[in-house]
Write a protein that holds these residues in place. Structure first.
Motif, mmCIF file in Angstrom:
data_model
loop_
_atom_site.group_PDB
_atom_site.id
_atom_site.type_symbol
_atom_site.label_atom_id
_atom_site.label_comp_id
_atom_site.label_asym_id
_atom_site.label_seq_id
_atom_site.Cartn_x
_atom_site.Cartn_y
_atom_site.Cartn_z
ATOM 1 N N ILE A 124 39.329 27.968 37.167
ATOM 2 C CA ILE A 124 40.407 28.642 37.390
ATOM 3 C C ILE A 124 40.478 29.641 38.670
ATOM 4 C CG2 ILE A 124 41.790 30.275 36.217
ATOM 5 C CD1 ILE A 124 41.185 29.043 33.520
ATOM 6 N N THR A 125 39.060 30.096 38.808
ATOM 7 C CA THR A 125 38.923 31.347 39.763
ATOM 8 C C THR A 125 38.837 30.632 41.253
ATOM 9 O OG1 THR A 125 36.841 31.305 39.222
ATOM 10 C CG2 THR A 125 37.993 32.804 37.981
ATOM 11 N N GLU A 126 38.262 29.442 41.118
ATOM 12 C CA GLU A 126 38.026 28.827 42.598
ATOM 13 C C GLU A 126 39.260 28.503 43.241
ATOM 14 O OE1 GLU A 126 35.172 25.889 41.807
ATOM 15 O OE2 GLU A 126 33.671 27.396 41.738
ATOM 16 N N GLU A 127 39.420 28.493 44.520
ATOM 17 C CA GLU A 127 40.681 27.938 45.276
ATOM 18 C C GLU A 127 40.208 26.752 45.602
ATOM 19 O OE1 GLU A 127 43.362 29.073 46.228
ATOM 20 O OE2 GLU A 127 43.092 31.131 44.865
ATOM 21 N N ASP A 173 47.005 38.275 39.316
ATOM 22 C CA ASP A 173 46.027 39.490 39.029
ATOM 23 C C ASP A 173 45.232 39.537 37.754
ATOM 24 O OD1 ASP A 173 47.234 40.538 41.261
ATOM 25 O OD2 ASP A 173 48.840 41.621 40.065
ATOM 26 N N LEU A 174 45.973 38.794 36.549
ATOM 27 C CA LEU A 174 45.158 38.680 35.410
ATOM 28 C C LEU A 174 44.160 37.756 35.644
ATOM 29 C CD1 LEU A 174 48.487 38.352 33.087
ATOM 30 C CD2 LEU A 174 46.779 40.317 33.068
ATOM 31 N N ILE A 175 44.177 36.697 36.394
ATOM 32 C CA ILE A 175 43.010 35.880 36.559
ATOM 33 C C ILE A 175 42.106 36.583 37.259
ATOM 34 C CG2 ILE A 175 42.278 34.014 37.799
ATOM 35 C CD1 ILE A 175 45.137 32.509 37.242
ATOM 36 N N ALA A 176 42.250 37.210 38.240
ATOM 37 C CA ALA A 176 41.319 38.082 38.871
ATOM 38 C C ALA A 176 40.587 39.160 38.213
ATOM 39 C CB ALA A 176 41.905 38.838 40.230
ATOM 40 N N ALA A 177 41.432 39.735 37.204
ATOM 41 C CA ALA A 177 40.920 40.915 36.423
ATOM 42 C C ALA A 177 40.038 40.364 35.322
ATOM 43 C CB ALA A 177 41.893 41.593 35.599
ATOM 44 N N HIS A 178 40.187 39.031 34.998
ATOM 45 C CA HIS A 178 39.385 38.552 33.906
ATOM 46 C C HIS A 178 38.453 37.472 34.187
ATOM 47 C CE1 HIS A 178 41.352 41.149 30.815
ATOM 48 N NE2 HIS A 178 42.627 40.795 31.590
ATOM 49 N N ALA A 179 38.220 37.107 35.291
ATOM 50 C CA ALA A 179 37.524 36.281 36.028
ATOM 51 C C ALA A 179 36.119 36.077 35.406
ATOM 52 C CB ALA A 179 37.291 36.155 37.766
#
Length: 52
Positions: A46-49, A33-39
């Motif tokens: 970090i944000t890529e699968e 959730d933190l990664i998504a919020a601060h992408a």
């Protein structure tokens, strides 16, 4: 340096505030959730699968 997202999860697990209320699965969800919020502020790796 290694671009390993697992290390981000590991960094959150010993946090005493998180560990007092959350189990490991919940900490992973919190980190996601933190990664998504601060992408917008994070490196792309970090944000890529990654493909398995």
């Amino acid at each position: 340096m290694t671009e390993n997202r697992e290390y981000i999860y590991h960094a959150g697990m010993p946090d005493p505030h998180a560990a007092a209320d959350l189990d490991f699965r919940q900490i992973r969800v919190l980190v996601d959730d933190l990664i998504a919020a601060h992408a917008d502020w994070l490196p792309r790796w970090i944000t890529e699968e990654k493909a398995a």
